[in-house]
Design an enzyme around this catalytic site. Structure first.
Site, PDB file in Angstrom:
ATOM      1  N   LYS A   8      -4.344 -28.775 -51.761  1.00  0.00           N
ATOM      2  CA  LYS A   8      -5.191 -28.829 -53.117  1.00  0.00           C
ATOM      3  C   LYS A   8      -4.300 -29.318 -54.105  1.00  0.00           C
ATOM      4  O   LYS A   8      -3.195 -28.474 -54.485  1.00  0.00           O
ATOM      5  CB  LYS A   8      -5.797 -27.556 -53.522  1.00  0.00           C
ATOM      6  CG  LYS A   8      -6.312 -27.463 -54.967  1.00  0.00           C
ATOM      7  CD  LYS A   8      -7.085 -26.186 -55.243  1.00  0.00           C
ATOM      8  CE  LYS A   8      -7.269 -25.833 -56.772  1.00  0.00           C
ATOM      9  NZ  LYS A   8      -7.871 -24.642 -56.844  1.00  0.00           N
TER      10      LYS A   8
ATOM     11  N   ASP B  82      -1.707 -25.306 -60.150  1.00  0.00           N
ATOM     12  CA  ASP B  82      -2.783 -25.616 -59.289  1.00  0.00           C
ATOM     13  C   ASP B  82      -2.785 -26.707 -58.141  1.00  0.00           C
ATOM     14  O   ASP B  82      -3.686 -26.925 -57.582  1.00  0.00           O
ATOM     15  CB  ASP B  82      -3.875 -25.593 -60.088  1.00  0.00           C
ATOM     16  CG  ASP B  82      -5.297 -24.862 -59.397  1.00  0.00           C
ATOM     17  OD1 ASP B  82      -5.213 -24.002 -58.598  1.00  0.00           O
ATOM     18  OD2 ASP B  82      -6.377 -25.335 -59.681  1.00  0.00           O
TER      19      ASP B  82
ATOM     20  N   ASP C  73     -15.219 -24.444 -62.692  1.00  0.00           N
ATOM     21  CA  ASP C  73     -13.992 -23.811 -62.389  1.00  0.00           C
ATOM     22  C   ASP C  73     -13.733 -23.423 -60.775  1.00  0.00           C
ATOM     23  O   ASP C  73     -12.659 -23.358 -60.466  1.00  0.00           O
ATOM     24  CB  ASP C  73     -13.797 -22.592 -63.162  1.00  0.00           C
ATOM     25  CG  ASP C  73     -12.399 -22.247 -63.408  1.00  0.00           C
ATOM     26  OD1 ASP C  73     -11.509 -22.896 -63.014  1.00  0.00           O
ATOM     27  OD2 ASP C  73     -12.147 -21.216 -63.661  1.00  0.00           O
TER      28      ASP C  73
ATOM     29  N   LYS D 263     -11.736 -21.874 -68.687  1.00  0.00           N
ATOM     30  CA  LYS D 263     -11.078 -20.661 -68.502  1.00  0.00           C
ATOM     31  C   LYS D 263     -10.744 -20.270 -69.851  1.00  0.00           C
ATOM     32  O   LYS D 263     -10.542 -20.948 -70.843  1.00  0.00           O
ATOM     33  CB  LYS D 263     -10.059 -21.073 -67.696  1.00  0.00           C
ATOM     34  CG  LYS D 263      -9.937 -21.130 -66.285  1.00  0.00           C
ATOM     35  CD  LYS D 263      -8.528 -21.259 -65.565  1.00  0.00           C
ATOM     36  CE  LYS D 263      -8.721 -21.715 -64.146  1.00  0.00           C
ATOM     37  NZ  LYS D 263      -9.230 -20.591 -63.284  1.00  0.00           N
TER      38      LYS D 263
ATOM     39  N   GLU E 105     -13.477 -25.731 -58.520  1.00  0.00           N
ATOM     40  CA  GLU E 105     -13.037 -27.148 -58.154  1.00  0.00           C
ATOM     41  C   GLU E 105     -12.181 -27.392 -56.930  1.00  0.00           C
ATOM     42  O   GLU E 105     -12.280 -28.437 -56.471  1.00  0.00           O
ATOM     43  CB  GLU E 105     -12.509 -27.798 -59.319  1.00  0.00           C
ATOM     44  CG  GLU E 105     -11.122 -27.884 -59.596  1.00  0.00           C
ATOM     45  CD  GLU E 105     -10.532 -26.285 -59.881  1.00  0.00           C
ATOM     46  OE1 GLU E 105     -11.426 -25.360 -59.849  1.00  0.00           O
ATOM     47  OE2 GLU E 105      -9.347 -26.105 -59.315  1.00  0.00           O
TER      48      GLU E 105
ATOM     49  N   ASP F 122      -5.696 -27.131 -63.816  1.00  0.00           N
ATOM     50  CA  ASP F 122      -7.182 -26.598 -64.007  1.00  0.00           C
ATOM     51  C   ASP F 122      -7.619 -25.848 -65.062  1.00  0.00           C
ATOM     52  O   ASP F 122      -7.178 -24.610 -65.319  1.00  0.00           O
ATOM     53  CB  ASP F 122      -7.143 -25.673 -62.809  1.00  0.00           C
ATOM     54  CG  ASP F 122      -8.510 -25.150 -62.433  1.00  0.00           C
ATOM     55  OD1 ASP F 122      -9.624 -25.626 -63.091  1.00  0.00           O
ATOM     56  OD2 ASP F 122      -8.805 -24.067 -61.549  1.00  0.00           O
TER      57      ASP F 122
ATOM     58  N   ARG G 107     -12.452 -26.329 -54.007  1.00  0.00           N
ATOM     59  CA  ARG G 107     -13.097 -26.425 -52.790  1.00  0.00           C
ATOM     60  C   ARG G 107     -13.893 -27.812 -52.801  1.00  0.00           C
ATOM     61  O   ARG G 107     -14.056 -28.509 -51.605  1.00  0.00           O
ATOM     62  CB  ARG G 107     -14.048 -25.335 -52.470  1.00  0.00           C
ATOM     63  CG  ARG G 107     -15.220 -25.183 -53.796  1.00  0.00           C
ATOM     64  CD  ARG G 107     -15.427 -23.817 -53.708  1.00  0.00           C
ATOM     65  NE  ARG G 107     -14.844 -22.651 -54.365  1.00  0.00           N
ATOM     66  CZ  ARG G 107     -15.143 -21.568 -54.229  1.00  0.00           C
ATOM     67  NH1 ARG G 107     -16.651 -21.247 -53.983  1.00  0.00           N
ATOM     68  NH2 ARG G 107     -14.533 -20.667 -54.905  1.00  0.00           N
TER      69      ARG G 107
HETATM   70  N1  BES Z   1      -7.033 -22.435 -59.431  1.00  0.00           N
HETATM   71  C1  BES Z   1      -7.973 -21.356 -59.474  1.00  0.00           C
HETATM   72  C2  BES Z   1      -7.681 -20.123 -58.614  1.00  0.00           C
HETATM   73  C3  BES Z   1      -6.304 -19.537 -58.996  1.00  0.00           C
HETATM   74  C4  BES Z   1      -6.412 -18.384 -59.649  1.00  0.00           C
HETATM   75  C5  BES Z   1      -5.039 -20.114 -58.759  1.00  0.00           C
HETATM   76  C6  BES Z   1      -5.153 -17.861 -60.035  1.00  0.00           C
HETATM   77  C7  BES Z   1      -3.931 -19.386 -58.998  1.00  0.00           C
HETATM   78  C8  BES Z   1      -3.932 -18.203 -59.759  1.00  0.00           C
HETATM   79  C9  BES Z   1      -9.550 -21.694 -58.914  1.00  0.00           C
HETATM   80  O1  BES Z   1      -9.773 -23.189 -59.133  1.00  0.00           O
HETATM   81  C10 BES Z   1     -10.504 -20.909 -59.697  1.00  0.00           C
HETATM   82  O2  BES Z   1     -10.496 -21.187 -61.025  1.00  0.00           O
HETATM   83  N2  BES Z   1     -11.297 -20.173 -59.123  1.00  0.00           N
HETATM   84  C11 BES Z   1     -11.979 -19.419 -59.856  1.00  0.00           C
HETATM   85  C12 BES Z   1     -13.213 -19.348 -58.960  1.00  0.00           C
HETATM   86  C13 BES Z   1     -14.505 -18.815 -59.753  1.00  0.00           C
HETATM   87  C14 BES Z   1     -15.214 -19.864 -60.833  1.00  0.00           C
HETATM   88  C15 BES Z   1     -15.651 -18.498 -58.877  1.00  0.00           C
HETATM   89  C16 BES Z   1     -11.565 -17.949 -59.928  1.00  0.00           C
HETATM   90  O3  BES Z   1     -11.018 -17.392 -59.071  1.00  0.00           O
HETATM   91  O4  BES Z   1     -11.736 -17.446 -61.036  1.00  0.00           O
HETATM   92 ZN    ZN Z   2      -8.265 -24.509 -59.255  1.00  0.00          ZN
HETATM   93 MN    MN Z   3     -10.664 -23.495 -61.199  1.00  0.00          MN
END
Ligand code: BES
Ligand code: ZN
Ligand code: MN
Length: 500
Positions: free
Chosen positions: A268, A291, A350, A280, A352, A273, A354
């Site tokens: 990835k 990220d 968010d 966020k 993204e 992000d 996947r």
């Molecule tokens: N890049 C984040 C996940 C992440 C969180 C990486 C903490 C490193 C440290 C991912 O893209 C994300 O934002 N995930 C969200 C998904 C949610 C919207 C379902 C999350 O985990 O909050």
């Molecule tokens: Zn992310």
């Molecule tokens: Mn994200």
């Protein structure tokens, strides 16, 4: 840094610092430490007898031989309990001792190979761990500082010293592997530490091309028009709000040797992000420069694969884009068609990672792989479930087991999560073939379950969620604060033992 091996006695070395070590509880040093003690009229024994040094793991003492031996100073480091000794302890103590030496201004180090001859650790692995621990422990990210105030010197030379000539060839091989592996992890750390205004998709693609040119990998950069022609609209949906163009790095080792097993690694590569329209919160948002930690791990692992000339056809794919809000950005509720042909309902922009991985996983089929692995800072839920020092692994059972073994040996640990069918129910969409989000329960698993729809059919696939492991809040003996390079050593270990 210049790294060499000398077949000699450590107490005979003329050096800014010689590094020796002792297990916890030892009262009468033997081996290299014993020889140093003898040359110093029992100075080490005096230190131990007074309880000033107990040999706790990463405990350090500095002695000044004042002419009794040619070295300017002696750095004594504790190995901890003998029964807890491992390759990781070697990496740690090597990192600890090297940091101490640097703090004292020593630019030239001579070290024993901790643990060579102790227990069941082979001398090649011990030498490799000493080199890895030293290089990774001395790593600093200072390319953006205009002045280095807190830095006295950089270590320029490291010499491993062994008195046992029969170990020399194995140790030389260990030095070469250790240097190559550390360089790969450091490459990943640099890419992650670089902020998103510098480490853009274009920048990362350029670095990958430089790595390829220097190491003999094949490198292709896929640009946006080709992504669109192919139908990678899941990947491209994430790019719509970004100012930087998307890229996909395609690195290959042994590209022409189709008879070798083919392993595709997908990382990835979200260079920043922000969450997109599902923005966020601002607190700690800067961390999302990391990220692209999966992409960095893949590029680093490919560099090492070439350096060690592993007998495999290895492909690295890194879908790279930032995730930003803008008038053209994807919106919650949008539906896009993936390369696979499945239509995807975007619930939260968010989620993204996947989306970009889906198309890259499908694209991996072009290489007729024997196995596909992806690595991604994918879900915050993973950090909640396992913390920030362990990665989650899911997918094919054999690949999962291999990853766990590789994790034990590198201390880049992974822990399994299930992908039971029932999780699929959370991804049913009212309007499209699938939605990309499964709600709060089992957030890391439903993300993995979503990904499982996209790799080529009947090819073993595993997904590694490294969220939180990419940036460390705390300095550890060979993992300074900031980017860790997590994943590089893990993948290299997996690939080195592919035929086991
Ligand atoms: N890049 C984040 C996940 C992440 C969180 C990486 C903490 C490193 C440290 C991912 O893209 C994300 O934002 N995930 C969200 C998904 C949610 C919207 C379902 C999350 O985990 O909050
Ligand atoms: Zn992310
Ligand atoms: Mn994200």
């Amino acid at each position: 840094m210049k790294i060499e091996l000398t077949i000699s006695e450590i107490q005979q070395q003329k050096s800014a610092a010689i590094i020796i070590s002792l297990f916890e509880g030892v009262k009468e040093p033997s081996g290299a430490a014993g020889s140093v003690d003898g040359a110093l009229n029992g100075a080490l024994q005096a230190l131990l007898a007074g309880g000033d040094f107990r040999g706790k793991r990463n405990e350090v003492a500095v002695l000044y031989p004042a002419g009794a031996i040619p070295a300017q100073r002696i750095i004594l480091v504790g190995l901890g309990k003998r029964e807890k000794f491992s390759l990781d302890v070697i990496r740690q103590v090597a990192g600890t001792a090297a940091q101490k030496a640097r703090a004292l201004g020593a630019t030239q180090l001579h070290t024993v190979v901790h643990g060579a001859g102790a227990g069941d650790i082979e001398s090649q692995q011990a030498a490799e761990a000493v080199v890895e621990g030293t290089l990774l422990g001395l790593y600093r990210f200072h390319e953006l500082k205009t002045e280095l105030k807190d830095v006295r010197s950089a270590v320029e030379e490291l010499t491993l010293v062994t008195a046992d000539r029969s170990q020399a060839a194995a140790m030389r091989a260990g030095i070469h592997a250790g240097e190559s592996i550390a360089a790969g992890a450091i490459l990943a750390r640099n890419l992650i530490n670089r902020p998103a205004n510098i480490a853009t998709p274009t920048h990362i693609a350029e670095v990958a091309q430089e790595v390829a040119a220097a190491s003999g990998l094949t490198c292709c950069i896929m640009e946006q028009d080709e992504m669109a022609e192919r139908g990678m609209y899941s990947l491209l949906s994430v790019n719509r709000g970004g100012g930087e163009p998307a890229r996909m790095v395609i690195l290959e080792h042994n590209a022409a040797q189709k008879n070798l097993p083919t392993v595709v690694l997908v990382g990835k590569g979200i260079t920043f992000d922000s969450g997109g329209i599902s923005l966020k919160p601002g607190k700690e948002m800067w961390r999302m420069k990391g990220d692209m930690g999966g992409a960095a791990a893949v590029i680093g692992a490919l560099q090492v694969t070439a350096a060690l000339d592993l007998p495999l056809h290895v492909v690295g794919l890194t879908p790279l884009t930032e995730n930003m809000p803008d008038a053209f950005a994807s919106k919650p509720g949008d539906v896009v068609k993936s390369l696979k042909g499945l239509t995807i309902e975007i619930i939260n922009t968010d989620a993204e990672g996947r989306m970009v991985l889906a198309d890259a996983l499908t694209y991996s089929g072009e290489f007729q792989p024997d196995a596909v692995l992806d690595i991604a800072t994918l879900t915050g839920a993973k950090v909640i479930a396992l913390g920030a020092h362990v990665a989650a692994v899911m997918g094919d059972e054999e690949l999962t087991a291999r990853m766990r073994t590789a994790g034990k040996h590198t201390n880049e640990r992974v822990w399994p999560l299930p992908l039971f069918e029932e999780y699929g129910e959370q991804l049913k969409s009212d309007v499209a073939d699938i939605k990309h989000l499964g709600g709060r329960p089992a957030g890391s698993i439903t993300a993995g379950y979503f990904l499982s729809k996209f790799p080529p059919e009947d090819v073993p696939w595993a997904h590694i969620d490294i969220a939180g492991t990419e940036l460390s809040n705390k300095a550890r003996p060979y993992i300074p604060k900031g980017a860790t390079g997590f994943g590089v050593r893990l993948f290299v270990e997996l690939l080195r033992h592919w035929d086991d």
